[in-house]
Enzyme design. Structure first.
Site, PDB file in Angstrom:
ATOM      1  CE  LYS A 178       6.893   5.223  -9.207  1.00  0.00           C
ATOM      2  NZ  LYS A 178       5.805   4.948  -9.743  1.00  0.00           N
TER       3      LYS A 178
ATOM      4  CG  ASP B  28      -2.556   0.583   0.942  1.00  0.00           C
ATOM      5  OD1 ASP B  28      -2.821   0.455   0.210  1.00  0.00           O
ATOM      6  OD2 ASP B  28      -2.623   1.987   1.748  1.00  0.00           O
TER       7      ASP B  28
HETATM    8  P1  ITT Z   1      -4.062  -1.584  -4.790  1.00  0.00           P
HETATM    9  O1  ITT Z   1      -4.777  -2.517  -5.509  1.00  0.00           O
HETATM   10  O2  ITT Z   1      -2.595  -2.427  -4.731  1.00  0.00           O
HETATM   11  O3  ITT Z   1      -4.095  -1.026  -3.655  1.00  0.00           O
HETATM   12  P2  ITT Z   1      -4.201   1.368  -5.320  1.00  0.00           P
HETATM   13  O4  ITT Z   1      -4.039   2.058  -7.174  1.00  0.00           O
HETATM   14  O5  ITT Z   1      -5.580   0.855  -4.870  1.00  0.00           O
HETATM   15  O6  ITT Z   1      -3.732  -0.336  -5.867  1.00  0.00           O
HETATM   16  P3  ITT Z   1      -2.911   2.237  -3.598  1.00  0.00           P
HETATM   17  O7  ITT Z   1      -3.863   2.868  -2.422  1.00  0.00           O
HETATM   18  O8  ITT Z   1      -1.228   2.095  -2.950  1.00  0.00           O
HETATM   19  O9  ITT Z   1      -2.885   1.949  -4.829  1.00  0.00           O
HETATM   20  O10 ITT Z   1      -2.747   3.304  -3.909  1.00  0.00           O
HETATM   21  C1  ITT Z   1      -3.069   5.074  -3.724  1.00  0.00           C
HETATM   22  C2  ITT Z   1      -2.969   6.482  -4.710  1.00  0.00           C
HETATM   23  O11 ITT Z   1      -1.608   6.035  -5.526  1.00  0.00           O
HETATM   24  C3  ITT Z   1      -3.754   5.465  -5.648  1.00  0.00           C
HETATM   25  O12 ITT Z   1      -4.243   6.325  -6.616  1.00  0.00           O
HETATM   26  C4  ITT Z   1      -1.909   5.802  -6.676  1.00  0.00           C
HETATM   27  O13 ITT Z   1      -2.194   5.810  -8.298  1.00  0.00           O
HETATM   28  C5  ITT Z   1      -1.437   6.653  -6.375  1.00  0.00           C
HETATM   29  N1  ITT Z   1       0.114   5.957  -6.773  1.00  0.00           N
HETATM   30  C6  ITT Z   1       0.541   4.550  -5.798  1.00  0.00           C
HETATM   31  N2  ITT Z   1       1.714   4.013  -5.375  1.00  0.00           N
HETATM   32  C7  ITT Z   1       2.633   5.858  -6.310  1.00  0.00           C
HETATM   33  C8  ITT Z   1       2.996   5.678  -7.452  1.00  0.00           C
HETATM   34  O14 ITT Z   1       4.201   5.287  -7.062  1.00  0.00           O
HETATM   35  N3  ITT Z   1       3.488   6.504  -8.382  1.00  0.00           N
HETATM   36  C9  ITT Z   1       2.294   7.665  -8.052  1.00  0.00           C
HETATM   37  N4  ITT Z   1       1.328   7.478  -7.682  1.00  0.00           N
HETATM   38  C10 ITT Z   1       1.076   6.230  -7.179  1.00  0.00           C
END
Ligand code: ITT
Length: 189
Positions: A162, A65
């Protein structure tokens, strides 16, 4: 070669994780699904809930997460980053930061679950929020996050760059190092 099943709804995360763990001889397969995320105050709580939702009989699993923590907003959106992205989006975040300091930290908690054994590692990358979205690489907040020491957003950088610098890369390399030093993870019964 060790193998992990990465459970996530996010294809961008999978590409990054597969690339990073490949360097440690860990083969990552993707189970594309959304795991339940309770309302929680920390990324670690979310990760343990995700691990708890996985069946015991298969795996080992990798979940993670991540969140963007803005200095000027006391760390918001943090654990609510997915919600903020869906609702106010990049433009909303930029509006919230108008006239405010632009420091931010991206954080990841990654968790491995292999039957009864569960452990987590963390990774963080400091940076600033750009004044407008730039670049179309990556996903999510990448077009507005400028990692410290660089001038380009993650959205403008190649994936390899990245993966050198990101919060996720730092957490996932810790997973790789730990697995490389560990006995092979048995397929759980
Ligand atoms: P999961 O199913 O793995 O939970 P998710 O996209 O819902 O996928 P998160 O809750 O971890 O993942 O992500 C929270 C937000 O932050 C989500 O809008 C992602 O697109 C963004 N995010 C996570 N990692 C990122 C990254 O490396 N670069 C840019 N945005 C990121």
């Amino acid at each position: 070669m060790r193998a992990l099943r990465f459970v996530s709804s996010n294809p961008g995360k999978f590409r990054e994780v597969r690339e990073i763990l490949g360097a440690y001889g860990v083969e990552v397969t993707w189970e594309r699904r959304e795991l339940p995320e309770p309302q929680a105050d920390t990324l670690a709580e979310v990760v343990f809930s995700k691990l708890a939702a996985l069946p015991r009989g298969s795996g080992p699993y990798l979940v993670e997460d991540s969140g963007l923590f803005l200095d000027a907003l006391g760390g918001f959106p943090g654990v609510y980053s997915a919600y903020a992205y869906r609702t106010v989006g990049l433009e909303g975040i930029l509006r919230l930061l108008r006239g405010r300091p632009r420091g931010a930290v991206f954080r990841t908690v990654a968790g491995v679950g292999a039957g009864p054994e569960q452990w987590t590692v963390t990774g963080a990358t400091r940076g600033t929020i750009a004044t407008r979205p730039r670049g179309s690489n990556g996903f999510g907040y990448d077009p507005i996050f400028v990692p410290k020491g660089l001038e380009h957003t993650f959205g403008e950088l190649p994936a390899s760059e990245k993966n050198r610098l990101s919060h996720r890369a730092r957490a996932v390399r810790r997973v790789g190092r730990r697995l490389a030093g560990a006995a092979p993870l048995e397929k759980q019964m």
